[in-house]
Scaffold this active site. Structure first.
Site, PDB file in Angstrom:
ATOM      1  N   ARG A 101      -2.567  -2.701 -18.315  1.00 25.73           N
ATOM      2  CA  ARG A 101      -3.807  -1.923 -18.281  1.00 25.73           C
ATOM      3  C   ARG A 101      -3.664  -0.825 -17.242  1.00 25.73           C
ATOM      4  NH1 ARG A 101      -7.331  -4.598 -21.243  1.00 25.73           N
ATOM      5  NH2 ARG A 101      -8.853  -2.999 -20.809  1.00 25.73           N
ATOM      6  N   ASP A 119      -7.688  13.404 -24.756  1.00 31.16           N
ATOM      7  CA  ASP A 119      -7.689  11.998 -24.334  1.00 31.16           C
ATOM      8  C   ASP A 119      -7.067  11.206 -25.481  1.00 31.16           C
ATOM      9  OD1 ASP A 119      -8.197   9.344 -23.832  1.00 31.16           O
ATOM     10  OD2 ASP A 119     -10.240   9.671 -23.088  1.00 31.16           O
ATOM     11  N   LYS A 129      -3.021   0.362 -24.810  1.00 38.03           N
ATOM     12  CA  LYS A 129      -3.489   0.204 -26.200  1.00 38.03           C
ATOM     13  C   LYS A 129      -2.262   0.257 -27.112  1.00 38.03           C
ATOM     14  CE  LYS A 129      -8.151   1.835 -25.194  1.00 38.03           C
ATOM     15  NZ  LYS A 129      -8.285   2.679 -23.997  1.00 38.03           N
ATOM     16  N   GLU A 134      -0.417   4.848  -0.454  1.00 40.59           N
ATOM     17  CA  GLU A 134      -1.208   6.071  -0.663  1.00 40.59           C
ATOM     18  C   GLU A 134      -0.306   7.289  -0.566  1.00 40.59           C
ATOM     19  OE1 GLU A 134      -2.306   3.660   1.414  1.00 40.59           O
ATOM     20  OE2 GLU A 134      -4.511   3.551   1.396  1.00 40.59           O
ATOM     21  N   THR A 177      -4.654   5.913 -21.719  1.00 42.92           N
ATOM     22  CA  THR A 177      -4.460   4.595 -21.135  1.00 42.92           C
ATOM     23  C   THR A 177      -3.035   4.184 -21.478  1.00 42.92           C
ATOM     24  OG1 THR A 177      -5.304   3.575 -23.152  1.00 42.92           O
ATOM     25  CG2 THR A 177      -6.865   3.837 -21.343  1.00 42.92           C
ATOM     26  N   TYR A 179       0.855  -1.190   0.000  1.00 48.63           N
ATOM     27  CA  TYR A 179       0.000   0.000   0.000  1.00 48.63           C
ATOM     28  C   TYR A 179       0.887   1.235   0.000  1.00 48.63           C
ATOM     29  CZ  TYR A 179      -4.979  -0.831   0.310  1.00 48.63           C
ATOM     30  OH  TYR A 179      -6.281  -1.092   0.002  1.00 48.63           O
TER      31      TYR A 179
HETATM   32  N1  DSN Z   1     -12.859  -0.107 -24.368  1.00 49.63           N
HETATM   33  C1  DSN Z   1     -11.960   0.845 -24.983  1.00 49.63           C
HETATM   34  C2  DSN Z   1     -11.989   0.749 -26.462  1.00 49.63           C
HETATM   35  O1  DSN Z   1     -12.181  -0.348 -26.930  1.00 49.63           O
HETATM   36  O2  DSN Z   1     -11.803   1.726 -27.144  1.00 49.63           O
HETATM   37  C3  DSN Z   1     -12.192   2.233 -24.528  1.00 49.63           C
HETATM   38  O3  DSN Z   1     -12.338   2.270 -23.160  1.00 49.63           O
END
Ligand code: DSN
Length: 418
Positions: free
Chosen positions: A234, A199, A228, A55, A225, A53
């Site tokens: 993730r 974003d 991707k 924080e 994120t 932990y």
């Molecule tokens: N689920 C993601 C996507 O497939 O674009 C976005 O959060």
């Protein structure tokens, strides 16, 4: 190693995990938001940092024993800053939606107005969908794409901004195959006194290596994120340019919206950022774009309609309804022959979201697996062969055999710890 223990101690879980390994082996993964992490990322992800932990932030924790948590988080922050050329980074968000939530909490009060891209035109749930926190607690104004060329209508964005005076504007998407003009968004935001949030969840990898114009120092805040195109674990990330915004974002992530950070995930983020700083990652991203382009071209050569007439990035939105098949049926039929992709609304869709008129394809995962332009052309033809012959079992068998052959040619062992 990990699975050898699991095999003995919990065969139920072990069996499921092995079946998932096999699914990833045997199918062609074309969900635009997915990728395959390296063994190094997996090792960091499965480290004992999951036990800790922490924080707070490096040097300012609430619990003791955080010396190594501090080191790993500082390293992840430094690498993220270097990778994106940003002044400040917060590596704690558990996901992209959590990163976005922290930004909303930082700049908006409940009921305030923000401007984001319509989910049905390629936006994201957390950009103002009525069923998401973003749509429930704020006044959402949505912009979309033009009907004729299916590209963002910046003049309409400008008019909406002048009319509604949003406090925040979002430049970002989950299904838009074209480059974003962050500079134009900022111009509009400045005119109406709005904060601009970019974003870049889908295109982070492209932005990192200069294969898409950057949002850093153009938008006030950038969220993304890490899993991707960026090819990490993730998770989420917030990048900012000023100390004031960094302080605000830090307080809105913790204690604003999250408790203890996932330190093992932060370790894996550090590894992924380190990988993305290597020269071969740039080569990878260039190939991601080439492969997506080949896929779009193949679809169009076969007479299929592709949203916006092609792609500038890693994703292709195929209008299957124009050939008489719904997105839901097309995605299920593809799944049945071993190609994984998702049904997706297309702009001005006449079908409900659960049915949809399109299928979204992405090149990041298969490019990581090693497929090049020739193989993407082959995959494109296999997809068209199936969609043109949905009732024909012989055609289906041939497509399935083609998928199997490609999957076997590009084994997945190097993406496993065992
Ligand atoms: N689920 C993601 C996507 O497939 O674009 C976005 O959060």
């Amino acid at each position: 190693m990990l699975k050898q223990y699991l095999k003995q101690s919990d065969p139920d879980v072990y069996d499921i995990l092995v079946r998932e390994d096999r699914r990833q082996d045997e199918n062609l993964e074309m969900i635009a938001s997915e990728n395959f992490v390296s063994r190094s990322v997996l090792e960091a992800y499965s480290s004992t940092l999951t036990n800790k932990y922490a924080e707070g932030y490096p040097g300012k924790r609430y619990y003791n024993g955080c010396e190594h948590a501090d080191s790993i988080e500082s390293l992840a922050i430094e690498r993220a800053k270097k990778l994106f050329g940003a002044e400040y980074a917060n590596v704690q968000p558990h996901s992209g939606a959590q990163a976005n939530m922290a930004v909303f909490l930082g700049f908006l009060q409940p009921g305030d107005t923000f401007l984001g891209m319509d989910l049905n035109h390629g936006g994201h749930l957390s950009h103002g969908s009525r069923v998401n926190f973003s749509g429930r607690y704020f006044n959402v104004v949505s912009y979309g794409v033009r009907q004729d060329d299916q590209r963002i209508d910046y003049d309409a964005v400008h008019s909406l901004a002048k009319e509604h005076k949003p406090k925040l504007m979002i430049a970002g998407f989950s299904a838009y195959p074209r480059e974003l003009d962050f500079a134009r968004f900022r111009e509009i935001a400045d005119e109406v006194g709005a904060i601009l949030m970019a974003d870049i969840a889908h295109i982070a990898g492209l932005v990192a290596v200069g294969e898409h114009p950057t949002s850093i120092n153009v938008a006030h805040i950038t969220t993304t994120t890490t899993h991707k195109t960026l090819r990490g674990p993730r998770g989420g990330l917030i990048l900012s340019n000023t100390e004031e915004h960094n302080k605000l974002m830090n307080s809105r992530v913790f204690p604003g919206t999250q408790g203890g950070p996932l330190m093992h995930v932060i370790a894996a983020k550090a590894v992924a950022f380190g990988e993305a700083l290597q020269a071969d990652y740039r080569t990878y991203i260039k190939q991601v774009k080439v492969n997506a382009n080949v896929l779009a071209e193949t679809f169009m050569e076969r007479g299929f309609s592709v949203v916006s007439g092609g792609t500038d990035n890693h994703l292709v939105l195929l209008d299957v309804m124009s050939r008489g098949v719904t997105g839901a049926v097309a995605a299920d039929e593809l799944h049945a022959v071993g190609i994984t992709a998702n049904k997706n609304a297309i702009p001005f869709d006449t079908q409900p979201p659960a049915v949809a008129s399109g299928v979204r394809f992405g090149s990041p995962a298969l490019t990581t697996r090693g497929l090049g332009a020739d193989e993407f052309r082959r995959v494109g033809h296999l997809i068209c062969d199936l969609l043109e012959n949905i009732e024909d079992s012989k055609a289906r068998e041939q497509v399935q055999a083609g998928v199997r052959e490609l999957a076997q040619k590009f084994p997945m062992d190097r993406f496993r710890l065992d």
